[in-house]
Scaffold this active site. Structure first.
Site, PDB file in Angstrom:
ATOM      1  N   ASN A  66      41.988  23.110  -0.305  1.00  0.00           N
ATOM      2  CA  ASN A  66      41.919  21.881   0.496  1.00  0.00           C
ATOM      3  C   ASN A  66      40.737  21.849   1.454  1.00  0.00           C
ATOM      4  O   ASN A  66      40.189  20.776   1.722  1.00  0.00           O
ATOM      5  CB  ASN A  66      43.235  21.729   1.287  1.00  0.00           C
ATOM      6  CG  ASN A  66      43.132  20.684   2.373  1.00  0.00           C
ATOM      7  OD1 ASN A  66      43.129  19.476   2.102  1.00  0.00           O
ATOM      8  ND2 ASN A  66      43.010  21.128   3.625  1.00  0.00           N
TER       9      ASN A  66
ATOM     10  N   TYR B 110      28.574  14.597  -1.062  1.00  0.00           N
ATOM     11  CA  TYR B 110      30.009  14.898  -0.948  1.00  0.00           C
ATOM     12  C   TYR B 110      30.731  14.554  -2.255  1.00  0.00           C
ATOM     13  O   TYR B 110      31.475  15.382  -2.806  1.00  0.00           O
ATOM     14  CB  TYR B 110      30.578  14.094   0.219  1.00  0.00           C
ATOM     15  CG  TYR B 110      32.073  14.143   0.385  1.00  0.00           C
ATOM     16  CD1 TYR B 110      32.743  15.350   0.513  1.00  0.00           C
ATOM     17  CD2 TYR B 110      32.824  12.968   0.449  1.00  0.00           C
ATOM     18  CE1 TYR B 110      34.120  15.390   0.680  1.00  0.00           C
ATOM     19  CE2 TYR B 110      34.187  12.986   0.624  1.00  0.00           C
ATOM     20  CZ  TYR B 110      34.833  14.206   0.735  1.00  0.00           C
ATOM     21  OH  TYR B 110      36.198  14.233   0.908  1.00  0.00           O
TER      22      TYR B 110
ATOM     23  N   ALA C 126      29.550  14.213  -5.254  1.00  0.00           N
ATOM     24  CA  ALA C 126      29.130  15.071  -6.370  1.00  0.00           C
ATOM     25  C   ALA C 126      29.829  16.425  -6.316  1.00  0.00           C
ATOM     26  O   ALA C 126      30.233  16.984  -7.343  1.00  0.00           O
ATOM     27  CB  ALA C 126      27.617  15.255  -6.330  1.00  0.00           C
TER      28      ALA C 126
HETATM   29  N1  NAP Z   1      40.531  12.503   5.501  1.00  0.00           N
HETATM   30  C1  NAP Z   1      40.127  11.816   4.445  1.00  0.00           C
HETATM   31  O1  NAP Z   1      39.956  10.590   4.495  1.00  0.00           O
HETATM   32  C2  NAP Z   1      39.874  12.504   3.139  1.00  0.00           C
HETATM   33  C3  NAP Z   1      39.702  11.698   2.014  1.00  0.00           C
HETATM   34  C4  NAP Z   1      39.467  12.302   0.794  1.00  0.00           C
HETATM   35  C5  NAP Z   1      39.419  13.678   0.708  1.00  0.00           C
HETATM   36  N2  NAP Z   1      39.591  14.448   1.815  1.00  0.00           N
HETATM   37  C6  NAP Z   1      39.525  15.894   1.667  1.00  0.00           C
HETATM   38  O2  NAP Z   1      40.714  16.460   2.162  1.00  0.00           O
HETATM   39  C7  NAP Z   1      40.459  17.774   2.639  1.00  0.00           C
HETATM   40  C8  NAP Z   1      41.041  17.916   4.026  1.00  0.00           C
HETATM   41  O3  NAP Z   1      40.424  16.973   4.867  1.00  0.00           O
HETATM   42  P1  NAP Z   1      41.060  16.494   6.255  1.00  0.00           P
HETATM   43  O4  NAP Z   1      40.708  15.073   6.394  1.00  0.00           O
HETATM   44  O5  NAP Z   1      42.463  16.939   6.344  1.00  0.00           O
HETATM   45  O6  NAP Z   1      40.102  17.307   7.261  1.00  0.00           O
HETATM   46  P2  NAP Z   1      40.328  17.965   8.686  1.00  0.00           P
HETATM   47  O7  NAP Z   1      41.496  17.375   9.386  1.00  0.00           O
HETATM   48  O8  NAP Z   1      39.008  17.950   9.336  1.00  0.00           O
HETATM   49  O9  NAP Z   1      40.705  19.473   8.301  1.00  0.00           O
HETATM   50  C9  NAP Z   1      39.771  20.292   7.671  1.00  0.00           C
HETATM   51  C10 NAP Z   1      40.367  21.677   7.546  1.00  0.00           C
HETATM   52  O10 NAP Z   1      39.427  22.513   6.857  1.00  0.00           O
HETATM   53  C11 NAP Z   1      39.132  23.650   7.662  1.00  0.00           C
HETATM   54  N3  NAP Z   1      37.748  24.030   7.453  1.00  0.00           N
HETATM   55  C12 NAP Z   1      36.667  23.222   7.484  1.00  0.00           C
HETATM   56  N4  NAP Z   1      35.574  23.937   7.217  1.00  0.00           N
HETATM   57  C13 NAP Z   1      35.974  25.231   7.024  1.00  0.00           C
HETATM   58  C14 NAP Z   1      35.301  26.429   6.707  1.00  0.00           C
HETATM   59  N5  NAP Z   1      33.978  26.492   6.515  1.00  0.00           N
HETATM   60  N6  NAP Z   1      36.032  27.563   6.568  1.00  0.00           N
HETATM   61  C15 NAP Z   1      37.373  27.534   6.742  1.00  0.00           C
HETATM   62  N7  NAP Z   1      38.066  26.414   7.026  1.00  0.00           N
HETATM   63  C16 NAP Z   1      37.364  25.280   7.165  1.00  0.00           C
HETATM   64  C17 NAP Z   1      39.407  23.207   9.086  1.00  0.00           C
HETATM   65  O11 NAP Z   1      39.672  24.339   9.886  1.00  0.00           O
HETATM   66  P3  NAP Z   1      39.432  24.378  11.493  1.00  0.00           P
HETATM   67  O12 NAP Z   1      39.648  22.999  12.004  1.00  0.00           O
HETATM   68  O13 NAP Z   1      40.440  25.375  11.968  1.00  0.00           O
HETATM   69  O14 NAP Z   1      38.046  24.826  11.667  1.00  0.00           O
HETATM   70  C18 NAP Z   1      40.638  22.331   8.891  1.00  0.00           C
HETATM   71  O15 NAP Z   1      41.792  23.118   8.781  1.00  0.00           O
HETATM   72  C19 NAP Z   1      38.932  17.954   2.589  1.00  0.00           C
HETATM   73  O16 NAP Z   1      38.600  18.691   1.451  1.00  0.00           O
HETATM   74  C20 NAP Z   1      38.420  16.543   2.475  1.00  0.00           C
HETATM   75  O17 NAP Z   1      37.191  16.483   1.793  1.00  0.00           O
HETATM   76  C21 NAP Z   1      39.825  13.887   3.035  1.00  0.00           C
END
Ligand code: NAP
Length: 248
Positions: free
Chosen positions: A91, A156, A158
């Site tokens: 994730n 992103y 890609a």
């Molecule tokens: N939100 C959206 O609209 C959306 C839409 C489509 C897809 N996604 C995908 O869903 C996934 C989760 O997104 P989210 O929106 O839930 O994001 P988020 O709330 O920002 O959470 C991101 C998580 O990833 C961790 N993280 C980020 N970079 C890291 C790294 N280099 N090493 C280890 N941990 C890392 C963060 O840890 P810390 O905070 O502890 O650093 C946090 O737990 C992502 O892959 C994103 O691309 C999100």
């Protein structure tokens, strides 16, 4: 329901947003959940919430960015899981948005390291043992913009399109061993990641039939379905959880 009792689930990026909601939902179904992120307080908070709900969880702080970080995490997870990891949710991700001509090489490398390389080596390290045990579930978190062109999201999108192809390739590779590999492709979801993008997420969300952003729990529900035996005949798919955007 405690159908995941006895299973160990590793959820990357589970200190926040979709990963956090997924970890809590998996724990509620009985899985022992391994929390991973970089922020200690948020990690402790998720573990405490799971334990308060009667579940079990532990955490590891890790910056995921290369082969070593993926392998270190996998080794820790196997130890924490008493020798086995049964569910892997890839994730953690980064979305660095902007015109392609503004992107730096460092941003490109960061994107593909976290969004493609780390999941690749986590699967390479963990899936063979799942197949030896005859049961495993891997769920990759993609995005709806892996399916269509969206300005400012080329890099992103890609990286996630690569993950969706890997989902099919791994289903072919490990499915015969009892390891199901699938993905979800969320639309805009109300998480800290999206808060950074201000009104843009709401504007994009308004284009879908649902007309709103998703909640992290709505994405987590699809991930938990794919991780469970409820999806026992589902291999190699990416389920859009995007309020209907890619369908319309
Ligand atoms: N939100 C959206 O609209 C959306 C839409 C489509 C897809 N996604 C995908 O869903 C996934 C989760 O997104 P989210 O929106 O839930 O994001 P988020 O709330 O920002 O959470 C991101 C998580 O990833 C961790 N993280 C980020 N970079 C890291 C790294 N280099 N090493 C280890 N941990 C890392 C963060 O840890 P810390 O905070 O502890 O650093 C946090 O737990 C992502 O892959 C994103 O691309 C999100």
């Amino acid at each position: 329901m405690t159908d995941l009792k006895g299973k160990t689930a590793l959820v990357t990026g589970s200190t926040s947003g979709i990963g956090r909601a997924t970890a809590i939902a998996l724990a509620a179904r009985g899985a022992h959940v391994l929390i991973v992120g970089r922020n200690e307080q948020r990690a402790k908070d998720v573990v405490a919430e799971i334990q308060d709900g009667g579940g079990t969880a532990t955490f590891r702080l890790a910056t995921l960015d290369d082969l070593d970080s993926a392998q270190d995490l996998a080794e820790w997870a196997i130890q924490e899981g008493d020798g086995h990891v049964d569910i892997l949710v890839n994730n953690a991700g980064v979305a660095l948005l902007g015109p392609s001509e503004s992107a730096t090489e460092a941003e490109f490398d960061e994107t593909f390291s976290l969004n493609v390389k780390v999941p690749f080596f986590l699967v390479a390290t963990l899936a063979p043992a799942m197949a030896e045990r005859g049961w495993g579930a891997i769920v990759n978190v993609s995005t709806m913009v892996a399916s269509f062109g969206q300005p400012s999201m080329a890099m992103y999108g890609a990286s996630r399109a690569a993950l969706e192809l890997l989902t099919k390739a791994w289903a072919a590779e490990y499915g015969p061993g009892g390891v199901r590999v699938n993905a979800v492709a969320p639309g805009p979801t109300r998480t800290p990641m999206n808060e950074r993008f201000g009104d843009m997420a709401d504007q994009i969300a308004a284009l879908a039939p649902a007309g709103r952003q998703g909640e992290p729990e709505e994405i987590a529900a699809a991930i938990v379905f794919l991780a469970s035996d409820g999806a026992s005949f589902v291999h190699g798919v990416t389920i859009p959880v995007d309020g209907g955007r890619v369908a319309t």
